[in-house]
Scaffold this motif. Structure first.
Motif: not given
Length: 218
Positions: A17-19, A83-86, A119, A123
């Motif tokens: 998971t990336i913010a 607001d993040a992406t898996r 990631r 980030e």
């Protein structure tokens, strides 16, 4: 990062998971220059490797669904998570080719490294150029604390990622694959001058050569 229980072939499914929003993560996968900011490490042939993996004629891209099926069968899927992406990567089944199958676990571990580098770049260093060092060889992975002061940023079954403030807020990834008794380390730095990187290279060599089972570390 282990095989997903719902996967019928019991092939590894890696999820990070990336913010960052889906559109930004997608751009980091589809803009060739941005891929250079996170994939692999600086080495001769890196541009060709990136082209072959992400931009060859065998790659199947669905921009609307944000899925990318690579030539080797690995499938990347981006899923919104607030607001993040898996980022979900599904590996293909093990090949019937024994020679290729022998490196299956190595490739899976490579993807673990790449996804966490993606990631980290998004980030902490969006669009910032990096400078890297790479070490690999037989034996165990050394303790990250023996090279740099930092904090654990991720940990998987075979890998440890350490965030290192002294490297311009960099990243040290160490990995060990027991089945092959091989280890590797990727040192990602930001803003380092040539002499600073050379000094780090010297220190990293000594650290690497002192690990258990080391043989011709470079």
């Amino acid at each position: 990062m282990t095989p997903h229980p719902s996967d019928p072939d019991d092939t590894p499914v890696l999820v990070v998971t990336i913010a960052a929003p889906v559109a930004e993560v997608w751009q980091a996968l589809r803009d060739r220059e941005r891929v250079h900011h996170w994939h692999g490490w600086e080495a001769e042939g890196l541009d060709d490797e990136i082209g072959q993996i992400y931009f060859s004629d065998e790659v199947v891209e669905d921009g609307a669904a944000h899925t990318l099926t690579l030539g080797g069968g690995d499938r990347l899927e981006l899923l919104p998570d607030g607001d993040a992406t898996r980022v979900r990567l599904t590996r293909p089944p093990v090949s019937d080719d024994d020679e290729w199958a022998a490196y299956y676990d190595d490739i899976t571990e490579g993807w673990v490294t790449f996804l966490h580098q993606l990631r980290f770049a998004l980030e902490h260093h969006r669009d910032a150029p990096r400078r890297t060092l790479f070490l690999a060889g037989p034996g165990e992975a050394p303790d990250p604390a023996g090279l740099a002061d930092g904090s654990t940023w991720f940990r998987s079954q075979q890998q440890v990622g350490t965030r290192v403030p002294a490297w311009g807020d960099g990243l040290l990834v160490t990995a060990h694959i027991p089945a092959r008794n091989t280890a590797m380390a990727v040192l990602t730095t930001y803003g380092m001058a040539d002499d600073e990187l050379a000094a780090l290279d010297t220190a990293a060599q000594a650290w690497w050569e002192g690990r258990p089972g080391a043989v011709d570390a470079r």
